[in-house]
Design a protein around this motif. Structure first.
Motif, PDB file in Angstrom:
ATOM      1  N   GLU A  30       0.837  -1.210   0.000  1.00 38.05           N
ATOM      2  CA  GLU A  30       0.000   0.000   0.000  1.00 38.05           C
ATOM      3  C   GLU A  30       0.868   1.256   0.000  1.00 38.05           C
ATOM      4  OE1 GLU A  30      -3.818   1.906   2.350  1.00 38.05           O
ATOM      5  OE2 GLU A  30      -2.538   0.491   3.420  1.00 38.05           O
ATOM      6  N   ASN A  31       1.923   1.256   0.803  1.00 37.28           N
ATOM      7  CA  ASN A  31       2.836   2.408   0.844  1.00 37.28           C
ATOM      8  C   ASN A  31       3.516   2.624  -0.500  1.00 37.28           C
ATOM      9  OD1 ASN A  31       2.211   2.918   3.523  1.00 37.28           O
ATOM     10  ND2 ASN A  31       3.951   1.754   4.312  1.00 37.28           N
ATOM     11  N   ASP A  32       3.938   1.538  -1.141  1.00 34.38           N
ATOM     12  CA  ASP A  32       4.569   1.646  -2.461  1.00 34.38           C
ATOM     13  C   ASP A  32       3.590   2.235  -3.472  1.00 34.38           C
ATOM     14  OD1 ASP A  32       6.852   0.496  -1.392  1.00 34.38           O
ATOM     15  OD2 ASP A  32       6.506  -1.476  -2.311  1.00 34.38           O
ATOM     16  N   TYR A  33       2.363   1.721  -3.483  1.00 32.26           N
ATOM     17  CA  TYR A  33       1.341   2.225  -4.404  1.00 32.26           C
ATOM     18  C   TYR A  33       1.101   3.719  -4.170  1.00 32.26           C
ATOM     19  CZ  TYR A  33      -3.223   3.294  -6.346  1.00 32.26           C
ATOM     20  OH  TYR A  33      -4.242   3.908  -7.028  1.00 32.26           O
ATOM     21  N   ASN A  34       0.917   4.096  -2.905  1.00 28.48           N
ATOM     22  CA  ASN A  34       0.651   5.505  -2.594  1.00 28.48           C
ATOM     23  C   ASN A  34       1.806   6.411  -3.010  1.00 28.48           C
ATOM     24  OD1 ASN A  34      -1.935   5.073  -1.599  1.00 28.48           O
ATOM     25  ND2 ASN A  34      -1.215   4.725   0.479  1.00 28.48           N
ATOM     26  N   ALA A  35       3.036   5.943  -2.850  1.00 26.42           N
ATOM     27  CA  ALA A  35       4.203   6.745  -3.232  1.00 26.42           C
ATOM     28  C   ALA A  35       4.259   6.942  -4.748  1.00 26.42           C
ATOM     29  CB  ALA A  35       5.486   6.079  -2.741  1.00 26.42           C
ATOM     30  N   ILE A  36       4.018   5.878  -5.497  1.00 26.31           N
ATOM     31  CA  ILE A  36       4.031   5.987  -6.958  1.00 26.31           C
ATOM     32  C   ILE A  36       2.904   6.909  -7.425  1.00 26.31           C
ATOM     33  CG2 ILE A  36       3.659   4.704  -9.112  1.00 26.31           C
ATOM     34  CD1 ILE A  36       5.049   2.303  -7.705  1.00 26.31           C
ATOM     35  N   LYS A  37       1.729   6.730  -6.842  1.00 25.96           N
ATOM     36  CA  LYS A  37       0.580   7.561  -7.212  1.00 25.96           C
ATOM     37  C   LYS A  37       0.855   9.037  -6.918  1.00 25.96           C
ATOM     38  CE  LYS A  37      -4.336   8.123  -6.358  1.00 25.96           C
ATOM     39  NZ  LYS A  37      -5.478   7.696  -5.541  1.00 25.96           N
ATOM     40  N   LYS A  38       1.424   9.308  -5.752  1.00 26.18           N
ATOM     41  CA  LYS A  38       1.729  10.695  -5.371  1.00 26.18           C
ATOM     42  C   LYS A  38       2.740  11.311  -6.342  1.00 26.18           C
ATOM     43  CE  LYS A  38       3.167  13.449  -1.416  1.00 26.18           C
ATOM     44  NZ  LYS A  38       3.586  13.430  -0.013  1.00 26.18           N
ATOM     45  N   ASP A  39       3.761  10.560  -6.705  1.00 24.46           N
ATOM     46  CA  ASP A  39       4.756  11.056  -7.655  1.00 24.46           C
ATOM     47  C   ASP A  39       4.118  11.375  -9.010  1.00 24.46           C
ATOM     48  OD1 ASP A  39       6.805  10.920  -5.829  1.00 24.46           O
ATOM     49  OD2 ASP A  39       7.595   9.005  -6.584  1.00 24.46           O
ATOM     50  N   LEU A  40       3.242  10.483  -9.482  1.00 28.50           N
ATOM     51  CA  LEU A  40       2.590  10.732 -10.768  1.00 28.50           C
ATOM     52  C   LEU A  40       1.652  11.935 -10.689  1.00 28.50           C
ATOM     53  CD1 LEU A  40       1.768   7.168 -12.138  1.00 28.50           C
ATOM     54  CD2 LEU A  40       3.513   8.770 -12.922  1.00 28.50           C
ATOM     55  N   ILE A  44       1.936  15.255 -12.983  1.00 22.26           N
ATOM     56  CA  ILE A  44       0.817  15.753 -13.785  1.00 22.26           C
ATOM     57  C   ILE A  44       0.492  17.193 -13.399  1.00 22.26           C
ATOM     58  CG2 ILE A  44      -1.653  15.467 -14.230  1.00 22.26           C
ATOM     59  CD1 ILE A  44      -1.113  12.394 -13.992  1.00 22.26           C
ATOM     60  N   ALA A  45       0.533  17.493 -12.103  1.00 22.27           N
ATOM     61  CA  ALA A  45       0.253  18.859 -11.634  1.00 22.27           C
ATOM     62  C   ALA A  45       1.281  19.844 -12.180  1.00 22.27           C
ATOM     63  CB  ALA A  45       0.248  18.901 -10.113  1.00 22.27           C
ATOM     64  N   ASP A  46       2.492  19.384 -12.390  1.00 18.55           N
ATOM     65  CA  ASP A  46       3.544  20.228 -12.962  1.00 18.55           C
ATOM     66  C   ASP A  46       3.493  20.213 -14.486  1.00 18.55           C
ATOM     67  OD1 ASP A  46       4.454  20.842 -10.433  1.00 18.55           O
ATOM     68  OD2 ASP A  46       6.031  19.309 -10.439  1.00 18.55           O
ATOM     69  N   GLU A  47       2.358  19.777 -15.015  1.00 20.61           N
ATOM     70  CA  GLU A  47       2.101  19.695 -16.447  1.00 20.61           C
ATOM     71  C   GLU A  47       2.989  18.695 -17.164  1.00 20.61           C
ATOM     72  OE1 GLU A  47       1.395  23.374 -18.491  1.00 20.61           O
ATOM     73  OE2 GLU A  47       0.756  24.328 -16.630  1.00 20.61           O
ATOM     74  N   GLY A  48       3.408  17.711 -16.433  1.00 18.93           N
ATOM     75  CA  GLY A  48       4.163  16.630 -17.053  1.00 18.93           C
ATOM     76  C   GLY A  48       3.222  15.527 -17.487  1.00 18.93           C
ATOM     77  N   HIS A  49       3.698  14.672 -18.312  1.00 18.94           N
ATOM     78  CA  HIS A  49       2.888  13.568 -18.798  1.00 18.94           C
ATOM     79  C   HIS A  49       3.635  12.265 -18.524  1.00 18.94           C
ATOM     80  CE1 HIS A  49       0.185  16.352 -20.766  1.00 18.94           C
ATOM     81  NE2 HIS A  49       1.260  17.016 -21.189  1.00 18.94           N
TER      82      HIS A  49
END
Length: 78
Positions: A30-40, A44-49
């Motif tokens: 769960e921690n790994d998933y949340n970390a990857i999701k947060k990074d993505l 995206i918020a920084d207008e990256g894809h």
């Protein structure tokens, strides 16, 4: 004279250890998933894809999270 543990005692300890291990694996996934999701989300918020490999990593982490949570539920009972 040493006394033997009650018949169900050893089984309880082994079951508790399996549950503890399964819960730790589920928490880690769960921690790994949340970390990857947060990074993505940050990217995206920084207008990256995110590229396909990053999206696949998120899907893989989600699948592992679901699988380990299910295993923990089976190991620990209701």
């Amino acid at each position: 004279m040493a006394h033997a543990a009650p018949a169900g005692h050893t089984t309880f300890i082994a079951t508790r250890d399996v549950c503890t291990t399964a819960m730790a694996a589920a928490d880690s996934a769960e921690n790994d998933y949340n970390a990857i999701k947060k990074d993505l989300e940050r990217r995206i918020a920084d207008e990256g894809h995110p590229d396909n490999s990053e999206l696949q990593a998120l899907q893989d982490a989600d699948a592992k999270h679901v699988m380990t949570a299910s295993q923990a539920q089976r190991a620990c009972g209701p």
